[in-house]
Design a protein around this motif. Structure first.
Motif, PDB file in Angstrom:
ATOM      1  N   LYS A 355       0.830  -1.208   0.000  1.00 21.12           N
ATOM      2  CA  LYS A 355       0.000   0.000   0.000  1.00 21.12           C
ATOM      3  C   LYS A 355       0.864   1.258   0.000  1.00 21.12           C
ATOM      4  CE  LYS A 355      -3.963  -2.164   0.314  1.00 21.12           C
ATOM      5  NZ  LYS A 355      -4.968  -2.126  -0.774  1.00 21.12           N
ATOM      6  N   HIS A 356       0.263   2.333  -0.460  1.00 21.52           N
ATOM      7  CA  HIS A 356       0.870   3.665  -0.362  1.00 21.52           C
ATOM      8  C   HIS A 356      -0.260   4.668  -0.223  1.00 21.52           C
ATOM      9  CE1 HIS A 356      -0.212   4.288  -4.618  1.00 21.52           C
ATOM     10  NE2 HIS A 356       0.217   3.055  -4.810  1.00 21.52           N
ATOM     11  N   GLY A 357       0.051   5.944  -0.200  1.00 20.81           N
ATOM     12  CA  GLY A 357      -0.969   6.965   0.013  1.00 20.81           C
ATOM     13  C   GLY A 357      -0.863   7.611   1.378  1.00 20.81           C
ATOM     14  N   PHE A 358       0.087   7.141   2.185  1.00 23.26           N
ATOM     15  CA  PHE A 358       0.223   7.601   3.564  1.00 23.26           C
ATOM     16  C   PHE A 358       1.049   8.881   3.668  1.00 23.26           C
ATOM     17  CE2 PHE A 358      -0.497   3.023   3.551  1.00 23.26           C
ATOM     18  CZ  PHE A 358      -1.569   2.919   4.411  1.00 23.26           C
ATOM     19  N   ASP A 359       1.312   9.284   4.899  1.00 25.94           N
ATOM     20  CA  ASP A 359       2.091  10.486   5.217  1.00 25.94           C
ATOM     21  C   ASP A 359       3.332  10.549   4.329  1.00 25.94           C
ATOM     22  OD1 ASP A 359       3.652  12.506   6.367  1.00 25.94           O
ATOM     23  OD2 ASP A 359       3.147  11.915   8.416  1.00 25.94           O
ATOM     24  N   ASN A 360       3.488  11.630   3.608  1.00 19.46           N
ATOM     25  CA  ASN A 360       4.608  11.736   2.660  1.00 19.46           C
ATOM     26  C   ASN A 360       5.951  11.983   3.328  1.00 19.46           C
ATOM     27  OD1 ASN A 360       3.889  14.345   3.367  1.00 19.46           O
ATOM     28  ND2 ASN A 360       4.044  15.171   1.295  1.00 19.46           N
ATOM     29  N   ASP A 361       5.990  12.033   4.661  1.00 18.62           N
ATOM     30  CA  ASP A 361       7.262  12.061   5.382  1.00 18.62           C
ATOM     31  C   ASP A 361       7.733  10.653   5.761  1.00 18.62           C
ATOM     32  OD1 ASP A 361       7.899  14.727   5.306  1.00 18.62           O
ATOM     33  OD2 ASP A 361       7.060  15.203   7.278  1.00 18.62           O
ATOM     34  N   MET A 362       6.868   9.665   5.633  1.00 24.26           N
ATOM     35  CA  MET A 362       7.240   8.289   5.981  1.00 24.26           C
ATOM     36  C   MET A 362       8.377   7.796   5.095  1.00 24.26           C
ATOM     37  SD  MET A 362       3.748   6.100   6.534  1.00 24.26           S
ATOM     38  CE  MET A 362       4.744   4.618   6.256  1.00 24.26           C
ATOM     39  N   PRO A 363       9.383   7.133   5.678  1.00 29.97           N
ATOM     40  CA  PRO A 363      10.483   6.602   4.857  1.00 29.97           C
ATOM     41  C   PRO A 363      10.008   5.697   3.718  1.00 29.97           C
ATOM     42  CG  PRO A 363      11.092   6.545   7.168  1.00 29.97           C
ATOM     43  CD  PRO A 363       9.646   6.947   7.130  1.00 29.97           C
ATOM     44  N   ASP A 364       9.027   4.831   3.971  1.00 26.33           N
ATOM     45  CA  ASP A 364       8.574   3.909   2.936  1.00 26.33           C
ATOM     46  C   ASP A 364       7.798   4.585   1.811  1.00 26.33           C
ATOM     47  OD1 ASP A 364       9.773   1.785   4.131  1.00 26.33           O
ATOM     48  OD2 ASP A 364       7.925   0.718   4.675  1.00 26.33           O
ATOM     49  N   MET A 365       7.371   5.825   2.010  1.00 31.83           N
ATOM     50  CA  MET A 365       6.635   6.542   0.959  1.00 31.83           C
ATOM     51  C   MET A 365       7.561   7.319   0.025  1.00 31.83           C
ATOM     52  SD  MET A 365       3.439   5.791   1.196  1.00 31.83           S
ATOM     53  CE  MET A 365       4.017   4.153   1.692  1.00 31.83           C
ATOM     54  N   GLN A 366       8.855   7.349   0.345  1.00 39.49           N
ATOM     55  CA  GLN A 366       9.757   8.216  -0.420  1.00 39.49           C
ATOM     56  C   GLN A 366       9.982   7.700  -1.844  1.00 39.49           C
ATOM     57  OE1 GLN A 366      10.510  11.270   1.041  1.00 39.49           O
ATOM     58  NE2 GLN A 366       8.973  10.272   2.340  1.00 39.49           N
ATOM     59  N   ALA A 367      10.006   8.636  -2.759  1.00 38.04           N
ATOM     60  CA  ALA A 367      10.159   8.344  -4.182  1.00 38.04           C
ATOM     61  C   ALA A 367      11.619   8.502  -4.607  1.00 38.04           C
ATOM     62  CB  ALA A 367       9.252   9.264  -4.996  1.00 38.04           C
ATOM     63  N   THR A 368      11.854   8.339  -5.903  1.00 39.39           N
ATOM     64  CA  THR A 368      13.207   8.317  -6.469  1.00 39.39           C
ATOM     65  C   THR A 368      13.410   9.478  -7.428  1.00 39.39           C
ATOM     66  OG1 THR A 368      13.313   5.906  -6.287  1.00 39.39           O
ATOM     67  CG2 THR A 368      14.761   6.933  -7.917  1.00 39.39           C
ATOM     68  N   PHE A 369      14.626  10.023  -7.446  1.00 35.53           N
ATOM     69  CA  PHE A 369      15.028  11.017  -8.445  1.00 35.53           C
ATOM     70  C   PHE A 369      16.472  10.775  -8.839  1.00 35.53           C
ATOM     71  CE2 PHE A 369      17.202  14.875  -9.745  1.00 35.53           C
ATOM     72  CZ  PHE A 369      16.349  15.414 -10.690  1.00 35.53           C
ATOM     73  N   TYR A 370      16.702  10.478 -10.125  1.00 33.45           N
ATOM     74  CA  TYR A 370      18.040  10.407 -10.713  1.00 33.45           C
ATOM     75  C   TYR A 370      18.015  11.224 -12.009  1.00 33.45           C
ATOM     76  CZ  TYR A 370      18.071   6.005  -7.987  1.00 33.45           C
ATOM     77  OH  TYR A 370      17.947   5.048  -7.001  1.00 33.45           O
ATOM     78  N   ALA A 371      19.135  11.799 -12.358  1.00 32.39           N
ATOM     79  CA  ALA A 371      19.226  12.551 -13.621  1.00 32.39           C
ATOM     80  C   ALA A 371      20.645  12.466 -14.153  1.00 32.39           C
ATOM     81  CB  ALA A 371      18.824  14.006 -13.401  1.00 32.39           C
ATOM     82  N   TRP A 372      20.764  12.278 -15.454  1.00 35.61           N
ATOM     83  CA  TRP A 372      22.077  12.238 -16.086  1.00 35.61           C
ATOM     84  C   TRP A 372      21.964  12.721 -17.526  1.00 35.61           C
ATOM     85  CZ3 TRP A 372      19.088   8.028 -14.820  1.00 35.61           C
ATOM     86  CH2 TRP A 372      18.663   7.220 -15.874  1.00 35.61           C
ATOM     87  N   GLY A 373      23.064  13.150 -18.069  1.00 41.58           N
ATOM     88  CA  GLY A 373      23.058  13.657 -19.440  1.00 41.58           C
ATOM     89  C   GLY A 373      23.863  14.937 -19.551  1.00 41.58           C
ATOM     90  N   PRO A 374      23.889  15.535 -20.737  1.00 39.10           N
ATOM     91  CA  PRO A 374      24.791  16.658 -20.994  1.00 39.10           C
ATOM     92  C   PRO A 374      24.531  17.907 -20.158  1.00 39.10           C
ATOM     93  CG  PRO A 374      23.221  16.378 -22.794  1.00 39.10           C
ATOM     94  CD  PRO A 374      23.103  15.167 -21.932  1.00 39.10           C
TER      95      PRO A 374
END
Length: 418
Positions: A355-374
């Motif tokens: 499940k998800h949808g919970f408090d967005n400060d929860m560690p398990d709710m954290q999303a991902t961000f990566y970026a690469w390129g010129p």
């Protein structure tokens, strides 16, 4: 491993909402890149639904680990509240909190329209009048820069009368190889017809996480599937000879809940007086008569257990989900939030463990961000940030101007650019 990936594919087919649907590419005819846009950068903007911020390490996603090391990685990316798919994908597209762009949950009620928005209702999902803000592909097309989308919430409808030049209706029947080939074909188009922004969506990790949990071999296989696909996408950019920027994100994380001993809709709620859309991590209650709000709230506060009760005006400020933020009036009058591992189950049918949808400060709710390129610095790690800030980053790279109000700030992610 092949059996697991096949099973995930079968699950995707099983949950597909629309059976009979056009699987072909849709093209808006007569569009060309303006000469002033032709030499602008290229971005492939990828979302892997439910790809929790620790999954790359947890399941050794070798391509993503190597690619982020050459570019930028955030320790986490904070989803907007509620941490659900529809709300956050449209936030990632607009740079606005859900309470401001209007998609306040996967399912919700609009008292002014007296209509329900439900994620499984194709007529609602494809109705542009539900969607506020200016999606990044709309912003680009308005400035005569071509875009493409292989699935992304909002891309199937003409928000502000504009769709991506190239787009697909969401379905689960197009094989991964075909989807990746579509990206290659777009990048091989002549400059005047080539999209500078490509939105690409992966549902597989979220599906596996819901059905089997975040610690399952099925989720591991789904992460591997996405990782391999991203690696192939990077290779194809080399084949076509284009130096492309990649931005890889997710909408939310995933956690395990008690899906056996679930909470019913409290019997105190008279459904002849209140409208209650389906939900598990967030229950919104809409009063038909506003005079009924306070009495019900007091009873729920006094008698309720295993969940917290809020009036909209008393929701935590950090969620940007209060009465003051309620731009379109689509946030419920009373909000019920279960205390994990408890969740609500209003249908009475078996429900998933993930499940998800919970408090967005929860560690398990954290999303991902990566970026690469010129356009990105190399070997850089940044602290967690809110996902509303991705939109102005994309606009800056593409050289797109905007005058409308958003919640993101270009200053937050500008330091990651060369």
């Amino acid at each position: 491993m092949k059996k697991i990936i096949l099973f995930i594919g079968l699950l995707l087919v099983f949950i597909q909402v629309v059976v009979a649907q056009d699987l072909s590419q849709q093209i808006v005819a007569g569009r060309f890149n303006d000469p002033s846009q032709i030499k602008k950068p290229y971005i492939i903007y990828i979302s892997a639904d439910g790809f929790r911020n620790d999954y790359a390490e947890k399941y050794q996603a070798k391509n993503l680990l190597a690619l982020r090391a050459k570019g930028v990685q955030a320790t986490a990316m904070k989803p907007s509240y509620p941490s659900v798919t529809f709300s956050n994908h449209y936030t990632l597209a607009t740079g606005m909190y859900p309470s401001h762009h209007g998609i306040v949950n996967n399912s919700f009620y609009d008292p002014k329209r007296k209509e329900m928005y439900v994620k499984t209702d194709r007529s609602a999902v494809s109705d542009s009048t539900w969607y506020g803000g200016v999606p990044i592909w709309v912003l680009a097309e308005q400035q005569k820069m071509l875009t493409a989308a292989f699935y992304w919430l909002g891309s199937e409808t003409a928000v502000l009368g504009v769709r991506p030049t190239y787009w697909y209706n969401f379905n689960t029947k197009i094989p991964m190889d075909t989807r990746i080939d579509a990206v290659k074909n777009w990048l091989q188009l002549p400059e005047e017809k080539r999209p500078h922004l490509i939105n690409f969506y992966f549902p597989e990790v979220d599906v596996a996480g819901h059905h089997f949990g975040s610690n399952s071999k099925e989720t591991a296989a789904a992460v591997k599937l996405v990782d391999n696909a991203v690696g192939e996408m990077v290779e194809l950019t080399k084949e076509v000879g284009l130096d492309v920027n990649f931005v890889f994100v997710s909408d939310h994380g995933m956690t395990e809940a008690d899906n056996k001993n679930t909470l019913d809709l409290p019997s105190l709620i008279d459904t002849s007086k209140f409208i209650v859309p389906n939900g598990d991590a967030l229950i919104q209650i809409y009063a038909k008569d506003k005079r009924d709000i306070k009495p019900l709230y007091k009873k729920l506060k006094a008698e309720g257990k295993d969940y917290d009760v809020y009036l909209t005006r008393n929701m935590p400020k950090r969620w940007h989900y209060r009465a003051k933020d309620n731009k379109d009036g689509r946030i419920g009058d009373i909000i019920l939030i279960p205390r994990l591992p408890k969740i609500f189950n209003l249908t009475g049918r078996p429900t998933n463990i993930g499940k998800h949808g919970f408090d967005n400060d929860m560690p398990d709710m954290q999303a991902t961000f990566y970026a690469w390129g010129p356009d990105f610095k190399a070997g850089m790690t940044i602290n967690s940030f809110e996902n509303v800030h991705v939109y102005p980053l994309l606009a800056k790279i593409l050289g797109l101007s905007y005058g409308h109000k958003i919640d993101g700030d270009v200053k937050v992610l500008a330091p990651i650019l060369r």
